[in-house]
Enzyme design. Structure first.
Site, mmCIF file in Angstrom:
data_model
loop_
_atom_site.group_PDB
_atom_site.id
_atom_site.type_symbol
_atom_site.label_atom_id
_atom_site.label_comp_id
_atom_site.label_asym_id
_atom_site.label_seq_id
_atom_site.Cartn_x
_atom_site.Cartn_y
_atom_site.Cartn_z
ATOM 1 N N GLN A 10 0.776 -1.242 0.000
ATOM 2 C CA GLN A 10 0.000 0.000 0.000
ATOM 3 C C GLN A 10 0.808 1.292 0.000
ATOM 4 O OE1 GLN A 10 -3.373 2.402 2.653
ATOM 5 N NE2 GLN A 10 -2.949 0.293 3.151
ATOM 6 N N GLU A 14 1.271 -0.917 8.740
ATOM 7 C CA GLU A 14 0.422 0.239 9.022
ATOM 8 C C GLU A 14 0.318 0.544 10.514
ATOM 9 O OE1 GLU A 14 -1.884 3.313 9.282
ATOM 10 O OE2 GLU A 14 -1.447 2.600 7.271
ATOM 11 N N ASP A 73 0.506 3.936 5.970
ATOM 12 C CA ASP A 73 0.757 3.552 4.581
ATOM 13 C C ASP A 73 0.465 4.697 3.605
ATOM 14 O OD1 ASP A 73 1.804 0.944 4.666
ATOM 15 O OD2 ASP A 73 -0.159 0.095 5.043
ATOM 16 N N GLY A 130 -8.009 20.955 19.509
ATOM 17 C CA GLY A 130 -7.682 22.305 19.061
ATOM 18 C C GLY A 130 -8.175 23.354 20.039
ATOM 19 N N GLY A 131 -8.198 24.589 19.589
ATOM 20 C CA GLY A 131 -8.599 25.685 20.453
ATOM 21 C C GLY A 131 -10.090 25.760 20.706
#
Length: 409
Positions: free
Chosen positions: A17, A138, A167, A242-243
């Protein structure tokens, strides 16, 4: 219409892959990609197969728009033919185990001698160091690149992501390196090595977790839903990372993918409060600022879920988007493969195959206005032997027949 990479010749020695995902993108962008396979073919032609006497989806979905030739690299004549192919290529891509191509007799020095303009791209599991010769797959790359330790819920085990970041994530990094090397060759006139390690690619995709590891030295990560923090970034479930806080909340009728992911921005709190039937919270100082909501994110999303559980995810999507609130329904694989907008954007495409019939695959995510992609089927094993060996390398038909008889192709 001229393709972006028209005229670029890629000799594709990749398999499974990570490598095929990279060379498929090069083929979609217009490069002539010749997949070089052993006479028995890429192992994924038969892995996870769902039809008799036909290539598997594992193979067909990673090798569209390529040509296929066969060559026995263990034979002396096979090595001579390979050397000629290298002389006629712009890029050589491979993802064998460490040192495999060297052991075939083709070190970087030898390849560079054969073709000073060659760009030699290699995908490996790890960089130089104690892990160099370890095998990587993977989820091994996910484990050693920071993904698994930060994925899942804090009271559960490390978890792999369904996205193939080890991959295909490494593949797209490799494409960037190859394109950069091709661009530099326009100025320098010579090729170079491109090396990408799967562990490194996963780590690059997990950089925000390294950000948070350093922030931990200054105290708890307030945007995380976790109650306790140790010396390492914890698993934080579906927190946005996140924020702006986000979470997946349940929707009607309560199936495994009846969820919608909701982001609560400062400007979105008042309309959310109204939608969920709690308009008084829009002006309540206990709730109307991000700082006030941060210590009780679990309670906030629970209140939102008490509203969403009475509506299906598409209804919730429409109502939230009417107020410009960032959100997205959790789409199952069935919903994705049947999504009309993805089909309209050529991201789910139907391809005819002479052995297995029509199948669906993922289209090219990179859209160029002057170089649209037409997804074509993957090649049959050795389908282009005559085209490449007779017309590209100039072998005689009698020699081609001899190569076949001797098991070289």
């Amino acid at each position: 219409m001229t393709k972006a990479l028209e005229g670029v010749r890629v000799l594709d020695m990749t398999h499974v892959q990570s490598g095929p995902s990279a060379t498929q993108i090069l083929a979609w962008l217009g490069a002539e990609v010749i997949k070089l396979e052993a006479p028995h073919g890429d192992i994924t032609r038969t892995q996870l197969n769902d039809v008799d006497n036909g290539d598997s989806l594992y193979f067909t979905m990673l090798n569209c728009n390529k040509q296929s030739i066969t060559l026995n690299m263990k034979s002396d004549r096979g090595k001579e033919v390979f050397a000629e192919l290298v002389r006629n290529s712009d890029v050589l891509a491979e993802n064998f185990g460490p040192g495999a191509v060297d052991r075939m007799g083709f070190t970087w020095d030898k390849l560079r001698e054969l073709n000073p303009r060659l760009i030699y791209a290699s995908i490996k599991g790890f960089g130089e160091g104690p892990y160099t010769h370890y095998k990587a797959y993977e989820v091994v790359a996910q484990a050693m690149g920071g993904s698994m330790s930060t994925t899942g819920f804090e009271d559960g085990p490390p978890t792999a992501t369904g996205a193939q970041i080890g991959d295909s994530g490494t593949g797209i990094h490799t494409v960037a390196g190859i394109l950069a090397a091709l661009f530099q060759r326009e100025r320098s006139g010579h090729g170079q090595r491109v090396s990408v390690a799967m562990q490194h690619a996963v780590l690059n995709l997990c950089r925000v977790k390294l950000r948070d590891q350093q922030r931990l030295t200054r105290g708890p990560l307030r945007e995380y839903p976790n109650d306790e923090f140790g010396e390492e970034v914890p698993r934080s479930g579906n927190a946005s990372g996140g924020g702006q806080p986000g979470w997946a909340v349940r929707c009607k009728p309560g199936g495994p993918n009846d969820y919608i992911y909701v982001i609560v921005q400062p400007a979105g709190w008042a309309p959310i409060a109204n939608l969920i039937g709690r308009p008084e919270l829009a002006d309540d100082p206990e709730w109307n600022t991000p700082q006030a909501r941060l210590p009780k994110l679990d309670k906030m999303f629970h209140m939102i879920e008490e509203w969403t559980i009475n509506h299906d995810k598409w209804d919730v999507l429409a109502q939230l988007n009417a107020h410009n609130i960032p959100c997205g329904p959790i789409l199952s694989t069935q919903e994705l493969i049947e999504d009309s907008s993805l089909a309209d954007n050529d991201m789910i495409v139907s391809v005819d195959h002479p052995e297995r019939g029509e199948f669906k695959t993922v289209g090219c995510p990179i859209k160029l206005s002057d170089s649209p992609v037409q997804v074509e089927r993957s090649p049959l094993l050795g389908e282009h032997n005559e085209d490449v060996y007779l017309h590209r390398l100039g072998l005689e038909e009698s020699e081609l027949a001899e190569l076949k008889a001797n098991g070289v192709i």
